[in-house]
Write an enzyme that holds these catalytic residues in place. Sequence first.
Site, PDB file in Angstrom:
ATOM      1  CE  LYS A 194      -5.577  -2.547  12.934  1.00 28.61           C
ATOM      2  NZ  LYS A 194      -6.706  -3.264  12.364  1.00 28.61           N
ATOM      3  CD  GLU A 254       4.341   0.444   0.942  1.00 31.32           C
ATOM      4  OE1 GLU A 254       4.382  -0.082   2.075  1.00 31.32           O
ATOM      5  OE2 GLU A 254       3.815  -0.098  -0.046  1.00 31.32           O
ATOM      6  N   GLY A 271      -7.967  -0.843   8.846  1.00 34.76           N
ATOM      7  CA  GLY A 271      -7.250   0.293   8.263  1.00 34.76           C
ATOM      8  C   GLY A 271      -8.141   1.177   7.409  1.00 34.76           C
ATOM      9  NE  ARG A 272     -11.195  -3.101   3.800  1.00 26.66           N
ATOM     10  CZ  ARG A 272     -10.432  -4.084   4.249  1.00 26.66           C
ATOM     11  NH1 ARG A 272      -9.155  -3.871   4.483  1.00 26.66           N
ATOM     12  NH2 ARG A 272     -10.944  -5.277   4.487  1.00 26.66           N
ATOM     13  CD  GLU A 300      -6.873  -3.084   1.780  1.00 26.11           C
ATOM     14  OE1 GLU A 300      -7.135  -2.549   2.868  1.00 26.11           O
ATOM     15  OE2 GLU A 300      -5.799  -2.904   1.188  1.00 26.11           O
ATOM     16  CG  HIS A 354     -15.401  18.150 -20.634  1.00 22.52           C
ATOM     17  ND1 HIS A 354     -15.816  18.761 -21.788  1.00 22.52           N
ATOM     18  CD2 HIS A 354     -16.157  18.653 -19.633  1.00 22.52           C
ATOM     19  CE1 HIS A 354     -16.770  19.635 -21.492  1.00 22.52           C
ATOM     20  NE2 HIS A 354     -17.003  19.575 -20.191  1.00 22.52           N
ATOM     21  CE  LYS A 358       0.953  -4.918   2.918  1.00 17.43           C
ATOM     22  NZ  LYS A 358       0.310  -4.869   4.230  1.00 17.43           N
TER      23      LYS A 358
HETATM   24  O1  F6P Z   1      -2.875  -2.370   1.927  1.00 20.54           O
HETATM   25  C1  F6P Z   1      -2.834  -3.176   3.036  1.00 20.54           C
HETATM   26  C2  F6P Z   1      -2.976  -2.412   4.327  1.00 20.54           C
HETATM   27  O2  F6P Z   1      -2.827  -3.307   5.372  1.00 20.54           O
HETATM   28  C3  F6P Z   1      -4.281  -1.641   4.443  1.00 20.54           C
HETATM   29  O3  F6P Z   1      -5.335  -2.410   4.858  1.00 20.54           O
HETATM   30  C4  F6P Z   1      -3.909  -0.562   5.383  1.00 20.54           C
HETATM   31  O4  F6P Z   1      -4.824   0.489   5.361  1.00 20.54           O
HETATM   32  C5  F6P Z   1      -2.539  -0.185   4.860  1.00 20.54           C
HETATM   33  O5  F6P Z   1      -1.961  -1.407   4.454  1.00 20.54           O
HETATM   34  C6  F6P Z   1      -1.644   0.537   5.810  1.00 20.54           C
HETATM   35  O6  F6P Z   1      -1.393  -0.216   6.969  1.00 20.54           O
HETATM   36  P1  F6P Z   1      -0.823   0.459   8.268  1.00 20.54           P
HETATM   37  O7  F6P Z   1      -1.793   1.474   8.742  1.00 20.54           O
HETATM   38  O8  F6P Z   1      -0.654  -0.673   9.259  1.00 20.54           O
HETATM   39  O9  F6P Z   1       0.498   1.091   7.931  1.00 20.54           O
END
Ligand code: F6P
Length: 553
Positions: free
Chosen positions: A211, A217, A274-275, A360, A391, A516
Amino acid sequence: MSDTNSHDITATTEWTALTEHAAEVEPRHLRSLFDDDPDRAGALTVTGADLVLDYSKHRITRDTVGLLTDLARAAGLPARTEAMFTGAHVNTSEDRAVLHTALRLPRDASLTVDGQDVVADVHAVLDRMGEFTDAVRSGAWTGSTGRRIRTVVNIGIGGSDLGPVMAYEALRDYAQRDLECRFVSNIDPTDLYEKTRDLDPATTLFVVSSKTFTTQETLTNARNARSWLLSGLGTDDTGAVAKHFAAVSTNAEKVSEFGISTDNMFGFWDWVGGRYSLDSAIGLSLMCAIGREHFAEFLAGMHAMDEHFRHTPLEQNLPVISGLLGVWYANFFGADTRAVLPYSQYLHRLPAYLQQLTMESNGKSVRGDGTPVTTTTGEIFWGEPGTNGQHAFYQLLHQGTRLVPCDFIGFARPHHDLPGEDAADSHDLFMANLFAQSAALAFGKTAAEIEAEGTPADVVPHKVMPGNRPSSTILAEKLTPSVLGQIIAFYEHVTFVEGTIWGIDSFDQWGVELGKVMAKQFGPALHDPNPPDAGLDASTAALVGRYRAWRGR
Ligand code: F6P
């Protein structure tokens, strides 16, 4: 227009009434609740779209439902639901509308928010996604050497990963089987390594999903993927990137900066959290797999659940009932968690997806106006598919000291008929386990029943199954794209219901920021010969020292 969710729900008379009622219900056993109300199973079952929710195996009476819906009204749930659907800024700490429901509005619907025709924007992106994925699926889209794409690798994390991977796994039976999707999320370099080690760069397409397009990452993995691609193709022609990289983001500037052409970029909007973004362009890899028609069915399923949630009286409303039951156990019975137990191997990633969606969203300690909450918030969601979980951890569910309300999810029709006589009844056997587990949890087995079987007296206490352990059962005829959409929208609205009762903003996530920032700050301390003072505490400094020694630094 903003809508601050900030009431103190515990100060209401409805809360007090529930506290008194819970004290009456708590000592009662589900056995007696069923004995005393023979029509209970029918009365406490509701349907919405294609889903059936049987909530009769909960530690409630019929009065409980009325008291809980009174609480929902006291929290302003109907008005807040309408505010969310019509684009009010219910995400107050970020001053944003929350309109994931607009992503699944049909083409002929209309919704203008902050002066923008949202439906037209959404369908313009869906049409572009459709053209792109048609080309990838048919082989019309080729890589830089002219070969068709065989593997789509989605790079994203959190909401830009968990939704797509969960839905891809869930809908494998609807996917084009000669086009595989893989998902890289972890900044642990082994994730990208393992997901690409046997791939041919010439037939691989990366979809970088973020987003913000600033997530450490994802950008690290995307940069490493680009190097892997160029070195594998034996070229330094960055033009190859255009044929092997697409991006999904709200941030066109950052996408261009990374070197991905905005022709290959699919956008969405800041009013999609995002979620809550699987049904936006973040679903591009899923659409590559299942095609635009199935994706449209998936969206239609979500919309059907939206309509149910928005227009059905609270007492008959699936997400409302499930959300209120979450509040009932968290706040009046002291339950910490909810187990989600899908009896479908296809749904094996659903619990992981729900962890982000719910935790979240509702893992908050202050209300919309910043004042501290006065009760527990945020259910801990966890689970595994049945029967595997049986199990593993069901022992604790049946005989442990904790109360763990469960959501069983099952389907009547299997996807496949396996060969052989024994296989014919496999699905019945599978579903018999679901029905047996929820019944065993609810009704248990008494010492008298166990004694009557001739069990030695000293073993009897070990075999007593206390029962009175609550669960919902969610059934549908078959796990189709539409039904998956309904299940996801159901849990989105469950989350909203709970957040509304607790008076919190379910749509921000400030709690993930500090870690972060600190990870960036700590980085040099792990490898620089003369690192700047990262302000490490004594424990962390010692751990980093040990790490550096093992790394020979
Ligand atoms: O974990 C924090 C967060 O901002 C989430 O809400 C989001 O889904 C994720 O990181 C990834 O963010 P982005 O889509 O901006 O890379």
